[in-house]
Design an enzyme around this catalytic site. Sequence first.
Site, PDB file in Angstrom:
ATOM      1  N   ARG A 117       0.409  -1.240   0.150  1.00 55.16           N
ATOM      2  CA  ARG A 117      -0.178  -0.294   0.081  1.00 55.16           C
ATOM      3  C   ARG A 117       0.584   1.186  -0.143  1.00 55.16           C
ATOM      4  NH1 ARG A 117      -0.607   2.667   5.743  1.00 55.16           N
ATOM      5  NH2 ARG A 117      -2.984   2.538   4.782  1.00 55.16           N
TER       6      ARG A 117
ATOM      7  N   ASP B  61      11.796   5.338   6.023  1.00 51.14           N
ATOM      8  CA  ASP B  61      11.931   3.795   5.600  1.00 51.14           C
ATOM      9  C   ASP B  61      13.342   4.062   4.456  1.00 51.14           C
ATOM     10  OD1 ASP B  61       8.932   2.096   5.648  1.00 51.14           O
ATOM     11  OD2 ASP B  61       9.173   4.481   6.847  1.00 51.14           O
TER      12      ASP B  61
ATOM     13  N   GLN C 164       9.425  13.167   9.781  1.00 55.17           N
ATOM     14  CA  GLN C 164       9.960  11.713  10.492  1.00 55.17           C
ATOM     15  C   GLN C 164      10.934  11.771  11.060  1.00 55.17           C
ATOM     16  OE1 GLN C 164       8.934   8.389   7.699  1.00 55.17           O
ATOM     17  NE2 GLN C 164       7.432   7.646   8.704  1.00 55.17           N
TER      18      GLN C 164
ATOM     19  N   ARG D 234      -6.351  12.487  10.328  1.00 52.72           N
ATOM     20  CA  ARG D 234      -5.028  12.264   9.034  1.00 52.72           C
ATOM     21  C   ARG D 234      -6.196  11.236   7.865  1.00 52.72           C
ATOM     22  NH1 ARG D 234      -1.949   7.295  11.446  1.00 52.72           N
ATOM     23  NH2 ARG D 234      -4.265   6.947  12.400  1.00 52.72           N
TER      24      ARG D 234
ATOM     25  N   GLY E  11       7.551   7.054  13.664  1.00 44.90           N
ATOM     26  CA  GLY E  11       7.402   6.297  12.621  1.00 44.90           C
ATOM     27  C   GLY E  11       6.648   5.235  13.116  1.00 44.90           C
TER      28      GLY E  11
ATOM     29  N   ASP F  15       3.917   4.852  14.870  1.00 46.32           N
ATOM     30  CA  ASP F  15       2.934   4.042  14.953  1.00 46.32           C
ATOM     31  C   ASP F  15       2.334   3.379  14.757  1.00 46.32           C
ATOM     32  OD1 ASP F  15       3.752   4.396  12.289  1.00 46.32           O
ATOM     33  OD2 ASP F  15       2.375   5.692  11.458  1.00 46.32           O
TER      34      ASP F  15
ATOM     35  N   GLU G 269       6.812  -6.230   5.993  1.00 50.49           N
ATOM     36  CA  GLU G 269       7.076  -4.344   6.742  1.00 50.49           C
ATOM     37  C   GLU G 269       7.596  -5.324   8.268  1.00 50.49           C
ATOM     38  OE1 GLU G 269       4.775  -0.735   7.666  1.00 50.49           O
ATOM     39  OE2 GLU G 269       3.753  -3.109   7.220  1.00 50.49           O
TER      40      GLU G 269
ATOM     41  N   GLU H 297      -3.284  -0.335  12.297  1.00 48.57           N
ATOM     42  CA  GLU H 297      -4.446   0.472  10.894  1.00 48.57           C
ATOM     43  C   GLU H 297      -4.706  -0.508   9.443  1.00 48.57           C
ATOM     44  OE1 GLU H 297      -4.279   3.928  12.771  1.00 48.57           O
ATOM     45  OE2 GLU H 297      -3.211   4.156  10.849  1.00 48.57           O
TER      46      GLU H 297
END
Length: 540
Positions: free
Chosen positions: A152, A160, A207, A277, A310, A312, A496, A511
């Site tokens: 995504r 990153d 970030q 957001r 970062g 989150d 990830e 999320e």
Amino acid sequence: MRPLHLTSLTCAALLVAACSSHPPAMWGAGDPASLQALPPDQAYPELFEAVQRGQVFTDQKHFVDALPKRDPARIRADYLAQRERSDFDLKAFVTANFIESGEAESPAPKPGAPIKEHIDKLWPVLSRSYSQVPQYSSLLPLPQPYVVPGGRFREMYYWDSYFTMLGLEQSGDKAQVRQMVDNFAYMIDTYGHIPNGNRTYYLSRSQPPFFAYMVDLEARIEGDQAYSRYLPQLQKEYAYWMDGAQALKAGQAIRHVVKLPDGSLFNRYWDASASPRQESWMQDVKTAEQVPTRPKEEVWRDLRAGAESGWDFSSRWLGDSKSLTSIRTTSIVPVDLNSLMYHLEKTIAKACQAAADSACTQNFDQRAQQRQVAIETHLWNSAGGYYVDYDWRQGQQRPALTAAAVFPLYTGVASQAHAKATADAVRNGLLRPGGLATTQVSNGQQWDEPNGWAPLQWVAVQGLSRYQETGLAAQIGTRFLHQVQNLYSVQDKLVEKYDLSGLGEGGGGGEYELQDGFGWTNGVTLKLLQKYSTPYTAGK
């Protein structure tokens, strides 16, 4: 290896309009920032809220990445005129007026291919070149090619990218390392800071400041002239994080800066916006609705600041360590952020020295020394023997042991004695079968137990090695490699985040669904393979 260009993308991807017979006008990276498209929640606010609240798409990020087929003002006017009709179909309206974003592509791995070979083949797949974007896209153009994380995440992300760049260098693609550093320098020059990612809806925050480490990486490739070349951008990023510090009174905070009663200057995470957001709109609305005792704007800013961190989200930012409704990110002085700011100050001093500016060198060396004293004074937990965050509103430390404790070792802030004590605490409290745990709290948040993240493994390995704690560093590095290899052997992919309990599974919580690709995991895996090459990592 060369980046994947627009012609390689399918017409189902974000830039599908470029493949059509009537593409919208393209905006280039040379255009002023003022020409960028409005974020979706401002361009067509009523439609945006209806789509997000109605959960037309499972992932709230999907709609903000979609490309309007025509002038957003016209789309908005048509929506307002049609929405009350009895036969109005919201999903059909969106389909008629937007080109949905496509997922990042993943190649089918060669059966039995070693993990290094798989990663090397992933780089061109994850590469993008968008010096021009469609006129109404939420994507921000960049002058050079870049690598996205995957899944995504179809844009370049700030912190990153540093760990991705480590992998690119390991794969021999030094040219793209330089291109990505130049992209970040461009964003500092264009927007005054490095956004969370190159999307319009990320412009209100940054970030973790890893740009100085990117410059270090480029300097290792080409020499110290990189420091003097990027000195203006290093100084501009520093000015962004320290904005308002000069006039700040003791015991107060403004934007990213906190001044404690004793005059110690620290940084915190903060977002210029105090609204939900855009990419997680419904989640943020629901979180604020569950906190009737606080202004919604305060909750939203803390959620946004958590996204800037970062992490989150994590128990680090929660008042009760459990519920997201107790989030108070802006009240917390993070040890990792301030360690990175120390490194930024030291890097600017080094760059000034390369530019033969002795006054600047002395100035930033002094700033770094002052921050080091402040960290050792306020962020060292003498009872536990490790570094912690600090609640500046309550005037007390947050005693939880987290992976952020290794950042003072990574950046060189820590004294030798404190580094040894921190290593002991990490060994006893955070070492897991799959590597370094993020925290000791299990609450469903993705930056908590049992998840482990590639960048934190690398920070720990490098930080511990810097202070001769090589045994613990090797344990963390090789255990994480085992974890990555075990999942790759079964599922033919890198993901990830990972569940470090030893079951060989990807991580959970957060999320959105677990994403594969994956930029920073690829980069860290290559670096760990180079550092701890063993037979089990040679193939599947």
